[in-house]
Enzyme design. Sequence first.
Site, PDB file in Angstrom:
ATOM      1  N   GLU A 116      56.659  52.681  87.605  1.00 25.57           N
ATOM      2  CA  GLU A 116      57.505  51.852  88.482  1.00 25.57           C
ATOM      3  C   GLU A 116      58.116  50.687  87.694  1.00 25.57           C
ATOM      4  O   GLU A 116      59.289  50.345  87.883  1.00 25.57           O
ATOM      5  CB  GLU A 116      56.691  51.344  89.664  1.00 25.57           C
ATOM      6  N   GLU A 136      49.220  58.718  92.542  1.00 21.96           N
ATOM      7  CA  GLU A 136      48.840  58.009  93.769  1.00 21.96           C
ATOM      8  C   GLU A 136      48.143  58.926  94.772  1.00 21.96           C
ATOM      9  O   GLU A 136      47.219  58.518  95.471  1.00 21.96           O
ATOM     10  CB  GLU A 136      50.068  57.353  94.421  1.00 21.96           C
TER      11      GLU A 136
HETATM   12  C1  1HE Z   1      41.760  51.059  84.010  1.00 22.29           C
HETATM   13  C2  1HE Z   1      42.905  51.732  84.464  1.00 22.29           C
HETATM   14  C3  1HE Z   1      43.493  51.312  85.680  1.00 22.29           C
HETATM   15  C4  1HE Z   1      42.290  52.633  82.593  1.00 22.29           C
HETATM   16  N1  1HE Z   1      42.929  50.299  86.334  1.00 22.29           N
HETATM   17  N2  1HE Z   1      41.231  50.049  84.686  1.00 22.29           N
HETATM   18  N3  1HE Z   1      46.429  54.582  87.529  1.00 22.29           N
HETATM   19  C5  1HE Z   1      45.725  55.663  87.185  1.00 22.29           C
HETATM   20  O1  1HE Z   1      45.262  56.420  87.997  1.00 22.29           O
HETATM   21  C6  1HE Z   1      45.495  55.859  85.700  1.00 22.29           C
HETATM   22  C7  1HE Z   1      44.022  55.810  85.370  1.00 22.29           C
HETATM   23  N4  1HE Z   1      43.814  55.792  83.922  1.00 22.29           N
HETATM   24  C8  1HE Z   1      43.787  56.915  83.162  1.00 22.29           C
HETATM   25  O2  1HE Z   1      44.062  58.021  83.629  1.00 22.29           O
HETATM   26  C9  1HE Z   1      43.455  56.752  81.701  1.00 22.29           C
HETATM   27  O3  1HE Z   1      42.721  55.559  81.554  1.00 22.29           O
HETATM   28  C10 1HE Z   1      44.698  56.690  80.771  1.00 22.29           C
HETATM   29  C11 1HE Z   1      45.316  58.087  80.674  1.00 22.29           C
HETATM   30  C12 1HE Z   1      45.728  55.685  81.255  1.00 22.29           C
HETATM   31  C13 1HE Z   1      44.244  56.224  79.349  1.00 22.29           C
HETATM   32  O4  1HE Z   1      43.217  57.049  78.851  1.00 22.29           O
HETATM   33  P1  1HE Z   1      42.328  56.527  77.617  1.00 22.29           P
HETATM   34  O5  1HE Z   1      41.379  57.659  77.291  1.00 22.29           O
HETATM   35  O6  1HE Z   1      43.187  56.001  76.544  1.00 22.29           O
HETATM   36  O7  1HE Z   1      41.510  55.257  78.159  1.00 22.29           O
HETATM   37  P2  1HE Z   1      40.217  55.237  79.124  1.00 22.29           P
HETATM   38  O8  1HE Z   1      38.990  55.392  78.292  1.00 22.29           O
HETATM   39  O9  1HE Z   1      40.376  56.151  80.292  1.00 22.29           O
HETATM   40  O10 1HE Z   1      40.301  53.743  79.701  1.00 22.29           O
HETATM   41  C14 1HE Z   1      39.984  52.603  78.908  1.00 22.29           C
HETATM   42  C15 1HE Z   1      39.544  51.497  79.852  1.00 22.29           C
HETATM   43  O11 1HE Z   1      40.646  51.140  80.683  1.00 22.29           O
HETATM   44  C16 1HE Z   1      38.430  51.964  80.796  1.00 22.29           C
HETATM   45  O12 1HE Z   1      37.612  50.858  81.039  1.00 22.29           O
HETATM   46  P3  1HE Z   1      36.196  50.710  80.236  1.00 22.29           P
HETATM   47  O13 1HE Z   1      35.580  49.476  80.826  1.00 22.29           O
HETATM   48  O14 1HE Z   1      35.444  51.971  80.522  1.00 22.29           O
HETATM   49  O15 1HE Z   1      36.574  50.565  78.785  1.00 22.29           O
HETATM   50  C17 1HE Z   1      39.175  52.309  82.079  1.00 22.29           C
HETATM   51  O16 1HE Z   1      38.393  52.200  83.238  1.00 22.29           O
HETATM   52  C18 1HE Z   1      40.258  51.245  82.056  1.00 22.29           C
HETATM   53  N5  1HE Z   1      41.416  51.634  82.861  1.00 22.29           N
HETATM   54  N6  1HE Z   1      43.215  52.712  83.566  1.00 22.29           N
HETATM   55  C19 1HE Z   1      41.815  49.694  85.832  1.00 22.29           C
HETATM   56  N7  1HE Z   1      44.614  51.884  86.182  1.00 22.29           N
HETATM   57  C20 1HE Z   1      51.716  49.212  93.057  1.00 22.29           C
HETATM   58  S1  1HE Z   1      50.997  50.649  93.428  1.00 22.29           S
HETATM   59  C21 1HE Z   1      50.856  51.544  91.975  1.00 22.29           C
HETATM   60  C22 1HE Z   1      49.943  52.680  92.148  1.00 22.29           C
HETATM   61  C23 1HE Z   1      49.403  53.183  90.847  1.00 22.29           C
HETATM   62  O17 1HE Z   1      49.671  52.645  89.820  1.00 22.29           O
HETATM   63  S2  1HE Z   1      48.427  54.555  90.957  1.00 22.29           S
HETATM   64  C24 1HE Z   1      47.984  54.877  89.297  1.00 22.29           C
HETATM   65  C25 1HE Z   1      46.708  54.209  88.883  1.00 22.29           C
END
Ligand code: 1HE
Length: 269
Positions: A116, A136
Amino acid sequence: MPEPLVTYELDGDIALLGLNRDDVRNAINGALLDSLKEGVLRATEEARAAVIFSHGEKHFSAGLDLAEAQSRRGETPGARPRRTRSKWHTTFDLISRGEIPFVSALKGATVGGGLELAAATHIRVADETTFFALPEGQRGIFVGGGGSVNIQRLLGYARMADLMLTGRVLSAAEGERVNLCQYVVPAGQSFEKAKELARKIATNAPLTNWAVCSVLPRVTDLSHDDGLAVESLIGASVRSAEGSARIGAFLEGRAAPIVAPGAGAAPGA
Ligand code: 1HE
C-alpha cells in the site's frame, strides 16, 4: 538518541526517506507512520522529488506491524476514539496526492501495508528479489492503507481479488506486467535506479510535476466532461515564464531532443 524509524537525507534536489526497522522487516507501526509523515512533509518543503527506500538487506516492508495490531485488539472498544480517516490514509495521501513526485525502491517482501505504501508512490522500481502479496485474507484483516483505492486502480478488481482471496504471491516480473511496478532492475540496484529517476524528475518544471502528482489522480475520479475541464484549467495554470524559457531553449537548439530507445544519446545531450 534512538535511531529514527524513517531516516531523512537531502541529496541535492532530492530527499531520501529510509524505512529503518529491519529487525521486524520494516513492519509499519504507529511510530513509523509518524516518522514517515514528518519526512514526507519535510521533503515536500525542501526537495523537488523524493525516494522511499528500505534500510536492511532483504525486504522493503512486511506491512502492518502485526504485533502492535494484536496488542491494540485488547483495548476496550471506544477507548480510543476512531478517526474517520486513519493515520495510514492521511500519511499515504500526502505522498500520493502531494506536491512532489515520490519514487519507491523495492526489494524482497513488498506486502500488505508495504505494498500500500509503494502504491502511494508515483513510480515503483523493483529489483529482481521483489515479491508482492496481499495476505490480509490469511490474517483475517482488510487493507487499510488506501489499497482498496490505490492498488485496485493499478491492478483492477480481478487481480486484486485474486491476490487477496488466494494469497497468490507475484514476482517482480509478474508485478511489472500488472502495473505494480514500472521498472525491474537486477538485485540490489533498485535504490540507485530510483535515485537516478528522482534526479531526472527533479529537473522537470515543478508545476508540471505537481500537476502529474496532485491533479492527474484526481482527474480519474471525474466524469469525462469534468476531467477535460480540469485539464484545460491546469494547462492554463502551469503556463509560466519557466515554461516559455524551456520551450525557447528547445526551439533554439539548446535542449536535447527526445531520443528513440536504442538510438543512443543525442549529440550534445
Ligand atoms: C513482523 C512482521 C509484521 C515480520 N509485523 N513483526 N504482513 C504479513 O503478513 C507479513 C508477515 N511477515 C512475513 O511473512 C515474513 O516475516 C517476511 C516474508 C516479511 C520476511 O521473512 P524473513 O524470513 O526475512 O523474516 P522473519 O524471520 O519471518 O521475521 C523477522 C522478524 O520480523 C520476526 O520477529 P523475531 O522477533 O522472531 O525476530 C517476525 O515476527 C518479525 N515480523 N513481519 C510484526 N508484519 C493497514 S492494513 C495492512 C494490512 C497488512 O499489512 S497485512 C500483512 C501483514
